[in-house]
Design a protein around this motif. Structure first.
Motif, PDB file in Angstrom:
ATOM      1  N   GLY A 259      40.287  42.286  23.887  1.00 59.27           N
ATOM      2  CA  GLY A 259      40.930  41.096  24.424  1.00 59.27           C
ATOM      3  C   GLY A 259      39.954  40.127  25.068  1.00 59.27           C
ATOM      4  N   PRO A 260      40.502  39.210  25.901  1.00 57.99           N
ATOM      5  CA  PRO A 260      41.935  39.083  26.226  1.00 57.99           C
ATOM      6  C   PRO A 260      42.747  38.556  25.038  1.00 57.99           C
ATOM      7  CG  PRO A 260      40.696  37.286  27.216  1.00 57.99           C
ATOM      8  CD  PRO A 260      39.678  38.198  26.596  1.00 57.99           C
ATOM      9  N   PHE A 261      44.040  38.935  25.034  1.00 55.21           N
ATOM     10  CA  PHE A 261      44.958  38.531  23.981  1.00 55.21           C
ATOM     11  C   PHE A 261      46.013  37.580  24.542  1.00 55.21           C
ATOM     12  CE2 PHE A 261      43.537  42.861  23.077  1.00 55.21           C
ATOM     13  CZ  PHE A 261      43.121  42.775  21.758  1.00 55.21           C
ATOM     14  N   LEU A 262      46.588  36.769  23.662  1.00 59.82           N
ATOM     15  CA  LEU A 262      47.787  36.036  24.054  1.00 59.82           C
ATOM     16  C   LEU A 262      48.865  37.054  24.401  1.00 59.82           C
ATOM     17  CD1 LEU A 262      47.821  33.292  21.264  1.00 59.82           C
ATOM     18  CD2 LEU A 262      47.223  32.980  23.673  1.00 59.82           C
ATOM     19  N   PRO A 263      49.698  36.772  25.405  1.00 55.37           N
ATOM     20  CA  PRO A 263      50.682  37.774  25.860  1.00 55.37           C
ATOM     21  C   PRO A 263      51.561  38.333  24.752  1.00 55.37           C
ATOM     22  CG  PRO A 263      50.548  35.981  27.439  1.00 55.37           C
ATOM     23  CD  PRO A 263      49.709  35.568  26.265  1.00 55.37           C
ATOM     24  N   ASP A 285      42.250  44.537  31.623  1.00 57.31           N
ATOM     25  CA  ASP A 285      43.140  44.766  32.756  1.00 57.31           C
ATOM     26  C   ASP A 285      42.570  44.148  34.025  1.00 57.31           C
ATOM     27  OD1 ASP A 285      45.130  46.012  31.401  1.00 57.31           O
ATOM     28  OD2 ASP A 285      44.703  48.039  32.112  1.00 57.31           O
ATOM     29  N   ALA A 286      43.474  43.822  34.963  1.00 57.60           N
ATOM     30  CA  ALA A 286      43.074  43.134  36.196  1.00 57.60           C
ATOM     31  C   ALA A 286      42.082  43.941  37.022  1.00 57.60           C
ATOM     32  CB  ALA A 286      44.313  42.814  37.024  1.00 57.60           C
ATOM     33  N   GLY A 287      42.134  45.274  36.921  1.00 58.88           N
ATOM     34  CA  GLY A 287      41.231  46.108  37.707  1.00 58.88           C
ATOM     35  C   GLY A 287      39.807  46.144  37.201  1.00 58.88           C
ATOM     36  N   ASN A 288      39.577  45.582  36.021  1.00 63.71           N
ATOM     37  CA  ASN A 288      38.235  45.580  35.437  1.00 63.71           C
ATOM     38  C   ASN A 288      37.530  44.275  35.770  1.00 63.71           C
ATOM     39  OD1 ASN A 288      39.031  47.996  34.296  1.00 63.71           O
ATOM     40  ND2 ASN A 288      39.565  47.077  32.329  1.00 63.71           N
ATOM     41  N   ARG A 289      36.272  44.380  36.173  1.00 63.39           N
ATOM     42  CA  ARG A 289      35.515  43.181  36.548  1.00 63.39           C
ATOM     43  C   ARG A 289      34.139  43.233  35.887  1.00 63.39           C
ATOM     44  NH1 ARG A 289      37.516  45.214  41.070  1.00 63.39           N
ATOM     45  NH2 ARG A 289      35.504  45.772  41.998  1.00 63.39           N
ATOM     46  N   SER A 290      33.863  42.213  35.111  1.00 64.32           N
ATOM     47  CA  SER A 290      32.577  42.127  34.422  1.00 64.32           C
ATOM     48  C   SER A 290      31.984  40.754  34.670  1.00 64.32           C
ATOM     49  CB  SER A 290      32.749  42.352  32.914  1.00 64.32           C
ATOM     50  OG  SER A 290      33.363  43.598  32.656  1.00 64.32           O
ATOM     51  N   THR A 291      30.743  40.693  35.110  1.00 59.55           N
ATOM     52  CA  THR A 291      30.115  39.404  35.407  1.00 59.55           C
ATOM     53  C   THR A 291      28.669  39.388  34.909  1.00 59.55           C
ATOM     54  OG1 THR A 291      29.481  40.204  37.608  1.00 59.55           O
ATOM     55  CG2 THR A 291      31.529  38.939  37.442  1.00 59.55           C
ATOM     56  N   VAL A 292      28.256  38.226  34.426  1.00 56.67           N
ATOM     57  CA  VAL A 292      26.847  37.997  34.094  1.00 56.67           C
ATOM     58  C   VAL A 292      26.175  37.399  35.316  1.00 56.67           C
ATOM     59  CG1 VAL A 292      25.227  36.775  32.616  1.00 56.67           C
ATOM     60  CG2 VAL A 292      27.372  37.637  31.653  1.00 56.67           C
ATOM     61  N   VAL A 312      40.920  51.761  35.628  1.00 54.64           N
ATOM     62  CA  VAL A 312      42.178  51.793  34.894  1.00 54.64           C
ATOM     63  C   VAL A 312      43.108  52.791  35.573  1.00 54.64           C
ATOM     64  CG1 VAL A 312      43.280  52.344  32.692  1.00 54.64           C
ATOM     65  CG2 VAL A 312      41.072  51.156  32.728  1.00 54.64           C
ATOM     66  N   GLU A 313      44.354  52.369  35.786  1.00 64.50           N
ATOM     67  CA  GLU A 313      45.339  53.229  36.453  1.00 64.50           C
ATOM     68  C   GLU A 313      46.475  53.635  35.523  1.00 64.50           C
ATOM     69  OE1 GLU A 313      44.970  54.427  39.431  1.00 64.50           O
ATOM     70  OE2 GLU A 313      43.212  53.254  40.017  1.00 64.50           O
ATOM     71  N   ARG A 314      46.804  52.776  34.519  1.00 65.16           N
ATOM     72  CA  ARG A 314      47.936  53.072  33.639  1.00 65.16           C
ATOM     73  C   ARG A 314      47.530  54.008  32.507  1.00 65.16           C
ATOM     74  NH1 ARG A 314      51.261  47.935  31.675  1.00 65.16           N
ATOM     75  NH2 ARG A 314      49.216  47.321  30.853  1.00 65.16           N
ATOM     76  N   ALA A 342      32.696  50.670  26.628  1.00 61.40           N
ATOM     77  CA  ALA A 342      32.683  51.572  27.784  1.00 61.40           C
ATOM     78  C   ALA A 342      34.055  52.203  27.993  1.00 61.40           C
ATOM     79  CB  ALA A 342      32.246  50.810  29.033  1.00 61.40           C
ATOM     80  N   CYS A 343      35.127  51.426  27.810  1.00 58.72           N
ATOM     81  CA  CYS A 343      36.481  51.969  27.912  1.00 58.72           C
ATOM     82  C   CYS A 343      36.703  53.055  26.858  1.00 58.72           C
ATOM     83  CB  CYS A 343      37.515  50.861  27.750  1.00 58.72           C
ATOM     84  SG  CYS A 343      37.726  49.810  29.203  1.00 58.72           S
ATOM     85  N   ALA A 344      36.222  52.816  25.638  1.00 59.23           N
ATOM     86  CA  ALA A 344      36.356  53.822  24.574  1.00 59.23           C
ATOM     87  C   ALA A 344      35.588  55.089  24.934  1.00 59.23           C
ATOM     88  CB  ALA A 344      35.856  53.246  23.251  1.00 59.23           C
ATOM     89  N   ALA A 345      34.388  54.915  25.496  1.00 59.42           N
ATOM     90  CA  ALA A 345      33.594  56.075  25.898  1.00 59.42           C
ATOM     91  C   ALA A 345      34.298  56.863  26.998  1.00 59.42           C
ATOM     92  CB  ALA A 345      32.212  55.619  26.366  1.00 59.42           C
TER      93      ALA A 345
END
Length: 556
Positions: A259-263, A285-292, A312-314, A342-345
């Motif tokens: 994503g992000p995807f259209l809703p 998801d909102a709990g994930n934060r990635s910054t350059v 990730v909580e869900r 990373a999520c897949a790992a």
């Protein structure tokens, strides 16, 4: 030297296809009185294999039929692929696999994930497409991710050729290039006893030849993005594309969303996962934060320093915090691909695979792909006759990837003037692609040129047609350009070159030139003339096929 001289000494205005033989342009070959780029030739040991593959119907070269990727009567016959795999002993059942689909980002995500697994010590098979320099790139092996050797590939081909011939006869000659290559790759991975395979889908998902992986063999499905590419082949809408790609979701197997995807698109994917009892993890998801955080040099190449936090909580409880990760794959879109990998790992770790935070960091930092935000080395630019130039290669070919490329360039070189050299396939959104660059870049010149697609001309867009699309985009945006278009415009172009160079030097030059090398050479000269120093960037983009040609010449 004035721009008038730069342009008129090359065959741009008359759109000739020959190249002045007295100018040395590095790795070029001569055919009669014409010059041409030399592409990489395959290892002679693969002669029989390549002849066999070239005899098959290749939709990368021909273009994909309408509806071929949909799960309908118009779709590819997946039963044909299943029958072939049965003849080969179902090699895909011998290892676990992660299956990756998506409009953009699936190749990069596959590279990130494969390197994570290798960093942990696993023997990994990675199947991806297209290739840049050799077909062997599509099948990487082992703990170091090297392309399969010509010797190994040829030996496997000779071993299974009789089975392939039988399958071809049984299917009335209907086996395709991609189907056979996929079967070869999966057979190779089984023979090499890989611990796990990372498989990139070719088109869509539901009817793709790679979608013969069953739920018992699948460790996770990954869908990176959904965008408007291959619209006709995938049903004509974003919704139909999402449905086609959701076909890789298998019962009870986790789904990772990039994503992000259209809703409403994400809802289609989540609903399919719910129907398959598949838990879902989203990199967006909102709990994930990635910054350059910044750009630096690493081994003479730019890299971006990033923070990556996944919480990730869900469905699953997953957490990792990686600070100051140095990615050689540049741009915010690549950071998103890294987060998806990373999520897949973490999903694999949750299933019992041994994967440490350190291996995730190391794998992300080691990942690199040819033709994705790739800067040529000094040796390569000199081989092209572009001494002192900065040349960036990127296979962007959609409006979304063009936007990502523009943002990446502006992040690394916020003030640098640009000269684009663009070649594209015929089934792309040429106007949308042009809009992104015209509205987002400090463009000094744009050269529209030509490159064969998958070794053939049937999907190649002519330089003049591309130029017309860029003219249309400039009019829609209200951006003034000077171009060598139709006769009337061409005359204005000549007059402005002759009598109003100062005005031209404040505008964007747009020219159609079928010779790729002439385009590169003049683009470099225009940047030097306008900037006075070597501070501009030549950007080669529009397809991985033009990238392949430039790399072949630079390394010839």
């Amino acid at each position: 030297m004035k721009i008038l001289q730069l342009l008129t000494r090359h065959p741009i205005l008359s759109h000739r296809q020959t190249l002045v033989p007295s100018i040395r342009f590095g790795a070029l070959g001569q055919v009669g009185s014409k010059w041409c780029f030399c592409t990489h030739s395959e290892d002679p040991e693969l002669k029989d294999f390549m002849e066999y593959m070239d005899s098959l119907k290749n939709y990368e070269k021909l273009g994909v039929p309408r509806g071929a990727g949909t799960d309908s009567e118009d779709g590819f016959d997946l039963g044909r692929m299943r029958r072939l795999m049965e003849r080969l002993g179902n090699p895909q059942s011998k290892f676990k696999a992660v299956h990756i689909a998506g409009t953009k980002g699936k190749g990069s995500t596959a590279a990130f994930l494969s390197n994570i697994l290798r960093a942990e010590g696993y023997s990994v098979g990675c199947y991806s497409s297209p290739h840049i320099q050799t077909i062997r790139e599509r099948m990487s092996l082992g703990r170091f991710g090297e392309p399969v050797s010509a010797k190994t590939l040829n030996s496997l081909f000779l071993q299974i050729k009789k089975t392939l011939d039988q399958a071809m006869q049984h299917e009335n000659g209907c086996m395709t290039h991609f189907e056979v290559l996929t079967a070869v790759a999966l057979t190779l991975f089984a023979q090499e006893n890989v611990d796990i395979a990372v498989i990139e889908a070719g088109l869509g998902g539901a009817r793709d030849a790679t979608n013969i992986i069953s739920s018992s063999e699948l460790a996770a499905s990954v869908i990176t993005t959904i965008g408007e590419e291959h619209l006709a082949a995938l049903g004509g809408s974003l919704e139909s594309i999402a449905m086609a790609k959701s076909g890789i979701i298998k019962h009870g197997c986790p789904l990772v969303l990039g994503g992000p995807f259209l809703p409403h698109i994400e809802r289609i994917l989540r609903d399919k996962a719910l129907s398959m009892a598949s838990p879902v993890v989203s990199a967006s998801d909102a709990g994930n934060r990635s910054t350059v955080k910044g750009i630096s040099m690493l081994n003479s190449r730019p890299c971006q320093t990033c923070d990556l936090i996944i919480q990730v909580e869900r469905d699953f409880k997953l957490f990792i915090e990686l600070l100051d990760v140095k990615l050689c794959m540049l741009g915010n879109h690549q950071l998103q691909n890294a987060a998806t990998a990373a999520c897949a790992a973490l999903c694999l770790h949750n299933q019992g695979w041994r994967i440490s935070d350190g291996s995730i960091r190391a794998g992300l930092e080691r990942a690199f792909l040819l033709g994705r935000s790739q800067f040529l080395t000094q040796k390569e630019t000199e081989a092209l006759g572009l001494h002192g130039a900065t040349v960036l290669l990127d296979g962007a070919h959609t409006k979304e990837s063009a936007n990502a490329l523009v943002n990446t360039i502006r992040m690394i070189f916020p003030e640098a003037p640009l000269a684009l050299v663009v070649a594209m396939a015929s089934d792309k959104d040429h106007v949308g692609f042009a809009r992104e660059f015209l509205s987002g870049g400090q463009l000094e010149a744009v050269f529209l040129t030509e490159a064969n697609i998958a070794g053939g001309k049937s999907r190649t867009t002519s330089a003049s047609l591309l130029r017309d699309c860029w003219i249309q985009a400039s009019k829609e945006l209200g951006i003034g350009i000077v171009h060598n278009g139709p006769a009337k415009s061409k005359q204005v172009f000549k007059e402005q070159l002759a009598y109003s160079v100062s005005k031209l030097e404040n505008g964007t030059i747009l020219a159609a030139e079928s010779s790729l090398m002439v385009s590169l050479k003049v683009a470099n000269q225009i940047l030097r003339e306008r900037t006075g120093v070597q501070s501009g960037i030549i950007v080669v983009t529009g397809s991985l096929h033009i990238v392949s040609l430039v790399l072949a010449a630079g390394n010839g």
